[in-house]
Design a protein around this motif. Sequence first.
Motif, PDB file in Angstrom:
ATOM      1  N   HIS A 539      -1.906 -76.699  66.329  1.00  0.00           N
ATOM      2  CA  HIS A 539      -2.090 -76.065  65.027  1.00  0.00           C
ATOM      3  C   HIS A 539      -0.728 -76.097  64.351  1.00  0.00           C
ATOM      4  O   HIS A 539       0.177 -75.386  64.777  1.00  0.00           O
ATOM      5  CB  HIS A 539      -2.571 -74.621  65.167  1.00  0.00           C
ATOM      6  CG  HIS A 539      -3.846 -74.485  65.931  1.00  0.00           C
ATOM      7  ND1 HIS A 539      -4.955 -75.271  65.668  1.00  0.00           N
ATOM      8  CD2 HIS A 539      -4.213 -73.672  66.954  1.00  0.00           C
ATOM      9  CE1 HIS A 539      -5.936 -74.934  66.504  1.00  0.00           C
ATOM     10  NE2 HIS A 539      -5.508 -73.977  67.301  1.00  0.00           N
ATOM     11  N   SER A 540      -0.615 -76.933  63.307  1.00  0.00           N
ATOM     12  CA  SER A 540       0.685 -77.196  62.694  1.00  0.00           C
ATOM     13  C   SER A 540       1.615 -77.691  63.812  1.00  0.00           C
ATOM     14  O   SER A 540       1.281 -78.651  64.490  1.00  0.00           O
ATOM     15  CB  SER A 540       1.219 -75.943  62.011  1.00  0.00           C
ATOM     16  OG  SER A 540       2.438 -76.245  61.373  1.00  0.00           O
ATOM     17  N   LYS A 541       2.724 -77.010  64.083  1.00  0.00           N
ATOM     18  CA  LYS A 541       3.629 -77.476  65.149  1.00  0.00           C
ATOM     19  C   LYS A 541       3.335 -76.782  66.475  1.00  0.00           C
ATOM     20  O   LYS A 541       3.935 -77.113  67.498  1.00  0.00           O
ATOM     21  CB  LYS A 541       5.079 -77.210  64.755  1.00  0.00           C
ATOM     22  CG  LYS A 541       5.566 -78.116  63.621  1.00  0.00           C
ATOM     23  CD  LYS A 541       7.000 -77.798  63.237  1.00  0.00           C
ATOM     24  CE  LYS A 541       7.434 -78.680  62.070  1.00  0.00           C
ATOM     25  NZ  LYS A 541       8.762 -78.345  61.576  1.00  0.00           N
ATOM     26  N   ASN A 542       2.438 -75.801  66.470  1.00  0.00           N
ATOM     27  CA  ASN A 542       2.184 -75.016  67.685  1.00  0.00           C
ATOM     28  C   ASN A 542       1.195 -75.704  68.622  1.00  0.00           C
ATOM     29  O   ASN A 542       0.200 -76.281  68.171  1.00  0.00           O
ATOM     30  CB  ASN A 542       1.635 -73.637  67.321  1.00  0.00           C
ATOM     31  CG  ASN A 542       2.652 -72.805  66.571  1.00  0.00           C
ATOM     32  OD1 ASN A 542       3.846 -72.997  66.745  1.00  0.00           O
ATOM     33  ND2 ASN A 542       2.196 -71.903  65.732  1.00  0.00           N
ATOM     34  N   LEU A 543       1.461 -75.631  69.927  1.00  0.00           N
ATOM     35  CA  LEU A 543       0.570 -76.197  70.941  1.00  0.00           C
ATOM     36  C   LEU A 543      -0.170 -75.060  71.643  1.00  0.00           C
ATOM     37  O   LEU A 543       0.461 -74.085  72.064  1.00  0.00           O
ATOM     38  CB  LEU A 543       1.378 -76.987  71.976  1.00  0.00           C
ATOM     39  CG  LEU A 543       2.228 -78.144  71.424  1.00  0.00           C
ATOM     40  CD1 LEU A 543       3.101 -78.720  72.532  1.00  0.00           C
ATOM     41  CD2 LEU A 543       1.362 -79.231  70.820  1.00  0.00           C
ATOM     42  N   VAL A 544      -1.497 -75.173  71.749  1.00  0.00           N
ATOM     43  CA  VAL A 544      -2.288 -74.135  72.433  1.00  0.00           C
ATOM     44  C   VAL A 544      -3.331 -74.800  73.331  1.00  0.00           C
ATOM     45  O   VAL A 544      -3.754 -75.934  73.086  1.00  0.00           O
ATOM     46  CB  VAL A 544      -3.003 -73.190  71.436  1.00  0.00           C
ATOM     47  CG1 VAL A 544      -2.020 -72.326  70.690  1.00  0.00           C
ATOM     48  CG2 VAL A 544      -3.884 -73.972  70.459  1.00  0.00           C
TER      49      VAL A 544
END
Length: 717
Positions: A539-544
Motif C-alpha cells: 500500500h503505497s510504500k508500505n509492505l503488509v
Amino acid sequence: MRLILAEKPSVAKNIADALKIKNKKDGYFEGNGYLITWAFGHLLQLYDAKDYDSKMARWKLDNFPFIPEKFNYKVKSNPRNRDQADGGARKQLKIIQYLMRRTDVELIISACDFDREGQVIGDSIINNLKPNKPVYRLLINEWTPDEVRRGLEQMKPNQAMQSLQDAGISRQWADWVLGINLTSVATLKYQKGSGKALNIGRVLLPTLKIIYDRDKEIEKFVPEDYFKLTATFQTEEQQEYQGTYMEGKKEKFKEKPTLETIKEQLSGKPATIIDKQVEKKKEFPPFLFNLSNLQGFITNKYNGWTSDKVLKVAQSLYEKKYITYPRTSSTALDESLVGKAANVLKKLSENLPYQDEIKFMKSKRVFNSAKVESHSAIIPTYMKPSRLTGEQELVYTAIKNRFIMQFMPVAIYEETKLVTKVANVEATGLFYSKGKVQLVEGWKKVEKIQSKDTLLPIVQKNDLVHVIDSKVSSHVTKPPKNHTEKTLLRVMETCGKSMKEDEVEEIMGGILTGFSIGTPATRAETIKKLKDIGYITSHSKNLVCTDLGNKLVETFPVLELFDLEFTGRLEKTLSDIEKGSVTKEEFLSVVYNFTQKSVETIKADQAGIINQITSAKISKEPLGKCPQCGGNIIEGKKGFGCSNWKSGCKFVIWKNDKYLATMKKKPTKTMVKSLLNNGTAYVKGLASKKGNKFNAYLRYEKNPTNDYYSWRMEFKK
C-alpha cells in the motif's frame, strides 16, 4: 586463439569493443587472436524431479522426501512450455561447443560476473561441454576498456575459483532440494484446488516473518496519552526562546494535572540561564552505496520504484560500463583502487559549480580493504554517460553524487544548549532549549540538502530572563511504522540485529559479513516473489501480509524456516564455503537432513487447508468481430483471440504483447473492444524510454506482406 565466454551478449560486446574487434558472426565475435561468445545467463538448469524418476511427474505425499543421488543439468526450459528446451539456449550452446572444439582454440576464459552465480553459469557450461583445454577466469569489477584489458593480463586459472564454484553449487542444490520438497509437500497438505504452488523457500519465509511480526506489533499496539510542558522565555533585549520542561531525562508525562500545577505557577516568573553549552559538530556524508543501501535510498525517495527495479536499472548501467559491479554488500573501496578513484573523481568534477571544493583524499571512510567483502562499493567509472533513459539517469546521479560527496568538505554545524531554571516554582525539573546553525554546508551542496536552522537568541550563562507564556500540550504514542522496502532490506542485510543507521554502515563490513537473509543479488527478487505469489502486498510504500501470508506463518510447522538466526547461519555457511573454511559436502549434508526432517514434520501436522483455490472463469463474451475472418474475438488465458482458431484463424492480441510492454502497458478488454469496433484505441499513461508518461491513439493493422499484425501509434490534436 583464445575463447572468451561472457555472461550476456551486451558484456561480450563490451569485451569486443575493448579489444577493437568488429567482426561479428552468428553467436560470437572473432578477431585479433580472440573469439568472444556469450550465454544468456543460465543456459543450463538443474533437472526437474520428474527427469530423475517418472513417478515424480505426479505429486504424491509418499514420493517425498526426494533427494537425487547425483545432480544433473539440462538445457534451460522454454518459459512458455516448461516441457520443451529453450530453442535459443540450445542453439547458443551448440555455437559455444563448436568454438570450444575448434583446433585453433588454445585456452578458454570464463568472463561471467565475478560472483557465486557468475561462477556457476560459466562452470556449468564449460563442465557440461568438457572442452579438455586450459580454463582461466577474468576477475574484474567493471566493463570499461581499460579494466577489460588489465583483467586479461591478470587472469587466474579457473581451478583457483573452486571454493567460489562450491558455494554457488551449494546454494543452487540446497535451494532445489528445500524448494522442491517443502513446496510440494506444503501444497499437497495445506492447499486445495489446482493453481500456483504454495511456495516455501529458505529466504522467502524469514522475509515474510519480518513483515508479519511488524504487522502484529502494529495490530497489538495500544496508544497512550502523554503530555509536555513548554515555556516561552523573554530576554532583557525582548528576544524570545522556548524551553521544554524535563525532570532528569523525562520530558513525557502521563499525568496532566502534575504539569498543569507547575504551569499555573510560571506566569511572569523570573528565571535564570543556569547553563549554556556551544559545540561545533561535524556531519560526515553517508557511506558509499552498496546494493541494499542504493535500493533503500531510491525506493524511499521516489514513488513507484521497487528494489527489483533499482537492481535492473543498476545492472543496465553496469553493462553499459558506467558504474562498477552493483551486487555488492560493501560500503567502502579496496585500498588498491586509490588511483582509479582519483581518476574518476577528476573526470566527474569537471564543470561542477562546487568544483573548487572537491579535493581527493585517501580516507579510511572511503578506502578500507578490511571492510570490503568480494566487491567494493558501487561507484561510477571514468566513462561519462552520453545518453541515458530517465530511470538510468536517476540511479546514475544518485551513485555519482554519493561518490563526489566523499571528497567534499565535512559539513559543520553549531549546536547550542540552554538550561533555564524558573525561580519560586515548586518543581524539581528544569527547562531545556536547543539551537542549531549550519556553519559549513560542505558535501550537502552536492544534493542541495537543506539544513534547518533553529535559532536561539545570543545569551550567556547567569543571564536573567522571565516567563511570558507556557502551555501543556497533549500527545499520543504512535504505533511502529509498516515496513517499506528500505527498512525490510536493512533487516535482511543485518539479519535482524537492531542498531542505529550509522552503526549499521560502520560494522556491515566487519562482524556481520555473510550473516544475512539472502544476498545483495537476491533480496530484491525475494521481495518481488513474495508479492507475486500473494504472501504480501504493498500500500503505497508500505509492505503488509495478505490473509494467505498470515495463515502460512501461523500454520506452517517448520519453525526454523521463519527464524532469522537459522537462515542467517545458512547464508553465513555459504560465505564460509566461498572462503574455503567449510566444505560443500558438510553444508549439503545439513540441508538434506533438515529437509528430510521437515518433510516428516509437515506430513504429521494436523492443521487443515489454509488456501482454497477456485479457478477464475474467463468470460467468453464476444468483444468484437475478427478482422481476419469475421469470427468472434474472445478473451483467453494468454490473449484475446479468434473463436475460429481451431479452423486455422491465427488472429490474436497477446496479453504479454512485447510492443505494449516496452511502454509498461498490457492490452485490456476495453482497449481490444475499441480496436475492433473503431479501428483505434485511445490509451492513457504509456511510458517513454525515459520513463515519461504520455497518451496516444493505437491501431493494430495487418502487414501488407504477410499474415501478421503490427501496432501503429498516432497523436491527434
